[in-house]
Design a protein around this motif. Structure first.
Motif, mmCIF file in Angstrom:
data_model
loop_
_atom_site.group_PDB
_atom_site.id
_atom_site.type_symbol
_atom_site.label_atom_id
_atom_site.label_comp_id
_atom_site.label_asym_id
_atom_site.label_seq_id
_atom_site.Cartn_x
_atom_site.Cartn_y
_atom_site.Cartn_z
ATOM 1 N N ASP A 1 0.831 -1.203 0.000
ATOM 2 C CA ASP A 1 0.000 0.000 0.000
ATOM 3 C C ASP A 1 0.868 1.255 0.000
ATOM 4 O O ASP A 1 0.546 2.251 -0.672
ATOM 5 C CB ASP A 1 -0.925 -0.002 1.225
ATOM 6 N N GLU A 2 1.960 1.217 0.785
ATOM 7 C CA GLU A 2 2.853 2.373 0.839
ATOM 8 C C GLU A 2 3.482 2.634 -0.536
ATOM 9 O O GLU A 2 3.571 3.787 -0.984
ATOM 10 C CB GLU A 2 3.951 2.136 1.875
ATOM 11 N N ARG B 1 0.803 4.086 -2.807
ATOM 12 C CA ARG B 1 0.520 5.488 -2.496
ATOM 13 C C ARG B 1 1.658 6.402 -2.953
ATOM 14 O O ARG B 1 1.420 7.500 -3.451
ATOM 15 C CB ARG B 1 0.281 5.650 -0.988
ATOM 16 N N GLU C 1 1.329 6.835 -6.644
ATOM 17 C CA GLU C 1 0.216 7.730 -6.953
ATOM 18 C C GLU C 1 0.591 9.179 -6.647
ATOM 19 O O GLU C 1 0.211 10.095 -7.383
ATOM 20 C CB GLU C 1 -1.020 7.310 -6.144
ATOM 21 N N GLU C 2 1.328 9.381 -5.536
ATOM 22 C CA GLU C 2 1.740 10.734 -5.183
ATOM 23 C C GLU C 2 2.671 11.317 -6.241
ATOM 24 O O GLU C 2 2.558 12.495 -6.614
ATOM 25 C CB GLU C 2 2.431 10.704 -3.812
ATOM 26 N N GLN D 1 -4.983 13.018 -0.231
ATOM 27 C CA GLN D 1 -4.040 12.342 0.658
ATOM 28 C C GLN D 1 -3.737 13.243 1.841
ATOM 29 O O GLN D 1 -3.974 14.457 1.797
ATOM 30 C CB GLN D 1 -2.737 11.995 -0.070
ATOM 31 N N ARG E 1 -4.344 7.834 2.373
ATOM 32 C CA ARG E 1 -5.406 8.404 1.550
ATOM 33 C C ARG E 1 -6.413 9.116 2.454
ATOM 34 O O ARG E 1 -6.680 8.679 3.571
ATOM 35 C CB ARG E 1 -6.092 7.313 0.729
ATOM 36 N N GLU F 1 -9.184 6.969 3.796
ATOM 37 C CA GLU F 1 -8.877 5.807 4.633
ATOM 38 C C GLU F 1 -9.399 6.032 6.049
ATOM 39 O O GLU F 1 -9.490 7.156 6.535
ATOM 40 C CB GLU F 1 -7.368 5.560 4.688
#
Length: 237
Positions: free
Chosen positions: A82-83, A86, A89-90, A153, A171, A174
């Motif tokens: 997940d990290e 993310r 995506e960032e 985020q 996120r 989340e």
């Protein structure tokens, strides 16, 4: 002095009366030695049964420990994935924002050129003579009215009881439970190996998050775009 019977002799040796009587009966009253052999074998059998039981319990504890270790490893693997997702995506978002900002600057420059050309009656590429009319300053792209930004985020800093801190990006949608799981997986091992439940507090104003808050999005709790949380040991109810 009268000779002691076999039962009396066994009792005198320290054997319980009931066990001595049972030993003599099961050995056909063949004497002290046979009864003692029977009782010693009984003790040895119980010892073997206890050792086998303890061995089975130890094996079961080891299986549970390995299973819990595998579950924790899988949770950490999912968290790492997940990290990474993310972070990717960032990076994509930042690149897209940078490209959009450059495009806005180019469009603003083109509009300014067109307006000057229209004002002074020339083409886009011509400039008026300094002796004629001095053009006004070109507006800076930064003078555009700011637009309200929607954050997807948020950056959370968590302060641990030992004075250290953890920082992670989540996120905005989340749940707060994701932050608590991150803390439980990344905080240091406490003496004794047991991990106490954690209580999350907001920095200012001070607020203790409840179990119901754990199911609420970070955006709804006012933790976007960034926040500082404090970890405290959770008191047992």
């Amino acid at each position: 002095m009268a000779e002691l019977t076999a039962l009396e002799s066994l009792i005198e040796m320290g054997f319980p009366k009931g066990r001595a009587e049972k030993a003599l009966a099961l050995t056909g009253n063949q004497g002290i030695e046979a009864a003692m052999d029977w009782m010693m074998e009984l003790v040895a059998q119980k010892q073997r049964e206890r050792e086998e039981r303890e061995e089975r319990e130890a094996l079961e504890r080891e299986r549970q420990r390995r299973r819990q270790g595998q579950e924790l490893s899988a949770a950490r693997q999912r968290l790492q994935e997940d990290e990474m997702r993310r972070a990717a995506e960032e990076r994509r978002r930042e690149k897209a924002e940078e490209l959009a900002a450059r495009q806005r600057v180019r469009e603003k420059i083109e509009r300014d050129k067109a307006e000057r050309a229209k004002k002074y009656g020339g083409t886009v590429g011509t400039q008026p003579s300094p002796s004629a009319t001095e053009p006004g300053p070109v507006p800076s792209p930064s003078q555009e009215p700011p637009t309200k930004r929607e954050y997807d985020q948020c950056r959370i800093q968590v302060r641990l009881p030992d004075g250290t801190s953890l920082t992670q990006t989540f996120r905005a949608r989340e749940q707060l439970a994701a932050v608590r799981l991150y803390v439980e997986l990344h905080r240091g091992e406490e003496p004794g190996g047991d991990q106490d439940p954690v209580q999350l507090l907001s920095g200012f104003p001070r607020r203790a998050f409840s179990e119901a808050d754990m199911e609420r999005p970070l955006q709804e709790l006012g933790l976007v775009p960034s926040a500082v949380l404090i970890v405290a040991k959770k008191c047992p109810s």
